[in-house]
Motif scaffolding. Sequence first.
Motif, PDB file in Angstrom:
ATOM      1  N   GLU A   1       0.824  -1.201   0.000  1.00  0.00           N
ATOM      2  CA  GLU A   1       0.000   0.000   0.000  1.00  0.00           C
ATOM      3  C   GLU A   1       0.865   1.260   0.000  1.00  0.00           C
ATOM      4  OE1 GLU A   1      -3.282   0.542  -0.229  1.00  0.00           O
ATOM      5  OE2 GLU A   1      -3.532  -1.596  -0.655  1.00  0.00           O
TER       6      GLU A   1
ATOM      7  N   THR B   1       4.289  14.513 -13.233  1.00  0.00           N
ATOM      8  CA  THR B   1       3.369  15.172 -14.163  1.00  0.00           C
ATOM      9  C   THR B   1       3.429  16.686 -13.997  1.00  0.00           C
ATOM     10  OG1 THR B   1       1.911  13.243 -14.115  1.00  0.00           O
ATOM     11  CG2 THR B   1       0.982  15.312 -14.934  1.00  0.00           C
TER      12      THR B   1
ATOM     13  N   ALA C   1       4.084   5.583  -5.453  1.00  0.00           N
ATOM     14  CA  ALA C   1       4.065   5.604  -6.916  1.00  0.00           C
ATOM     15  C   ALA C   1       3.078   6.645  -7.426  1.00  0.00           C
ATOM     16  CB  ALA C   1       3.716   4.214  -7.452  1.00  0.00           C
ATOM     17  N   GLN C   2       1.922   6.748  -6.781  1.00  0.00           N
ATOM     18  CA  GLN C   2       0.944   7.752  -7.193  1.00  0.00           C
ATOM     19  C   GLN C   2       1.461   9.162  -6.967  1.00  0.00           C
ATOM     20  OE1 GLN C   2      -2.536   6.681  -4.946  1.00  0.00           O
ATOM     21  NE2 GLN C   2      -3.183   5.094  -6.394  1.00  0.00           N
ATOM     22  N   ARG C   3       2.107   9.377  -5.804  1.00  0.00           N
ATOM     23  CA  ARG C   3       2.651  10.713  -5.545  1.00  0.00           C
ATOM     24  C   ARG C   3       3.789  11.043  -6.511  1.00  0.00           C
ATOM     25  NH1 ARG C   3       1.533   9.403   0.039  1.00  0.00           N
ATOM     26  NH2 ARG C   3       3.608   8.511   0.315  1.00  0.00           N
ATOM     27  N   GLU C   4       4.643  10.057  -6.809  1.00  0.00           N
ATOM     28  CA  GLU C   4       5.718  10.293  -7.765  1.00  0.00           C
ATOM     29  C   GLU C   4       5.157  10.603  -9.148  1.00  0.00           C
ATOM     30  OE1 GLU C   4       8.258   6.920  -7.704  1.00  0.00           O
ATOM     31  OE2 GLU C   4       9.116   7.375  -5.732  1.00  0.00           O
ATOM     32  N   LEU C   5       4.098   9.893  -9.540  1.00  0.00           N
ATOM     33  CA  LEU C   5       3.486  10.165 -10.832  1.00  0.00           C
ATOM     34  C   LEU C   5       2.909  11.570 -10.873  1.00  0.00           C
ATOM     35  CD1 LEU C   5       2.569   9.206 -13.614  1.00  0.00           C
ATOM     36  CD2 LEU C   5       0.523   8.251 -12.530  1.00  0.00           C
ATOM     37  N   LEU C   6       2.237  11.974  -9.781  1.00  0.00           N
ATOM     38  CA  LEU C   6       1.678  13.315  -9.718  1.00  0.00           C
ATOM     39  C   LEU C   6       2.781  14.363  -9.789  1.00  0.00           C
ATOM     40  CD1 LEU C   6      -0.628  15.336  -9.256  1.00  0.00           C
ATOM     41  CD2 LEU C   6      -0.367  14.934  -6.795  1.00  0.00           C
TER      42      LEU C   6
ATOM     43  N   ARG D   1       2.328   1.745  -3.386  1.00  0.00           N
ATOM     44  CA  ARG D   1       1.332   2.233  -4.327  1.00  0.00           C
ATOM     45  C   ARG D   1       1.101   3.737  -4.133  1.00  0.00           C
ATOM     46  NH1 ARG D   1      -4.140   2.893  -4.332  1.00  0.00           N
ATOM     47  NH2 ARG D   1      -4.316   2.090  -2.185  1.00  0.00           N
ATOM     48  N   HIS D   2       1.004   4.161  -2.854  1.00  0.00           N
ATOM     49  CA  HIS D   2       0.812   5.586  -2.594  1.00  0.00           C
ATOM     50  C   HIS D   2       2.024   6.394  -3.059  1.00  0.00           C
ATOM     51  CE1 HIS D   2      -2.898   4.801  -0.703  1.00  0.00           C
ATOM     52  NE2 HIS D   2      -2.436   4.356   0.461  1.00  0.00           N
TER      53      HIS D   2
END
Length: 462
Positions: free
Chosen positions: A135, A149, A141-146, A138-139
Amino acid sequence: MSAPAQPRRARWHRSLHLRLALCLAGAGVAAMLIHVTLTRWPVPQVLGALGAAAPAPWSAGALGLTMLLVLPIAWGLASLLLMPLRRLLRALESTVLSYRDGEFGSAIAADAPGGLSELSSLMRLHSELGQALREQRRHLAQRELLLDTVVQNTPVALVLTDAQEHIAYANIAARQLMDQGRSLAGRPLGEALAGAPEDLRQALSGTQEGLFSVMLDGQEERFHLSMRDFRLQGQPHRLRLVRRMTKELSRQEVASWKRVIRVISHELNNSLAPISSLAHSGAELSRRGAHERVPGVFASIGERAQHLHGFLAGYARFAKLPAPVPVPVAWQPFVESLGAHYPFTLSGALPAAPGAFDAAQMEQALINLLKNAHESGSAPAQVSLSIQALREDWRIEVGDRGPGMTATQLSQALLPFYSTKRSGSGLGLAIAREIAEAHGGRIAMGNREGGGLWVAISWPRP
């Protein structure tokens, strides 16, 4: 320790103690049976029938032979007891290696082999740990993607270089600005800037922050460069931020013209209203025959008109700057004439070759810069001037140790009529910029390391 953990530990101890006690009891029973077999029956009878003497029950030979025969049985019982632990340890080793490699998908079956309920609890906790790590990953990875971007799509060009000035990261704006959108990762900074305009190469290859101009597609674009040094994974890195300021400066320039119109309108009203009133008073005095007071009225009108003339002449000088007439100028007398207006400390030696510029205009520009340096609050001894003969340009830099400027002030400092001083006209830097650009050069400025401001005028060498 939490309340649920205590019963688990108690069950663990009770179960292991029970199994260990049973293992020891089994080994003891086996030892007794083997010893009886060797010393009582049937081994003594068999040996007697063969004519051999049976060992004494408590002799060293009988005891040693009993221990020798008990050892494989004890070993087997211990292996049977530890088999679930060995399986769990192998599974734990495999999952820990997976965690080390960044893979958190491995899991251990919840049912513990061998009936050890304690191992089931341990494996359940291990599975919960793996789930929590998955988990968190995953969080992240989402923050890195944001973050990626946002960084990739920001209009500010970001370039991260390592200690060898190799590009570690560059966003879309940086790739478009430096090399027409091509990938920059891993390339030396100088190589990536090989096809960029000369002004951009000099700014990004240098170590000074501030404003600079670049000719792109036949139009002048102004940028602001800032740099930050930090350590990433123990290695020194430098982050360069390049912000396009042309549109912002254009908006500020429109705002400056509006501001100057308000200033001129205010000054005109302040002068024309008294002139109109005095003219009416003079006409009334003349009608009444009080001619002795009329000269005073005309003198007051003249003073207001002279004040208005001087006020407008200052703006006219800025608006009607004549074209420069470059001539060879020896540096030593030129510097001495500057020092007669404002004292400064000369940094470095003067170039041997004479410069080529309009001496009167360049002197006015540098007097404005030296005046600002002295009015910044810097000690006079800390106001410096340096003249450099670069490969393609002349460069004169004035520095001080005042408070410097914020990024917002730097972005507006070169605009006409913008001033950070309460009583400033906002024309000093603007006139210096006009003179530099009239010579085919540019003016740049930024904050100095250790405090203060630097302002540099550069123009091409013939």
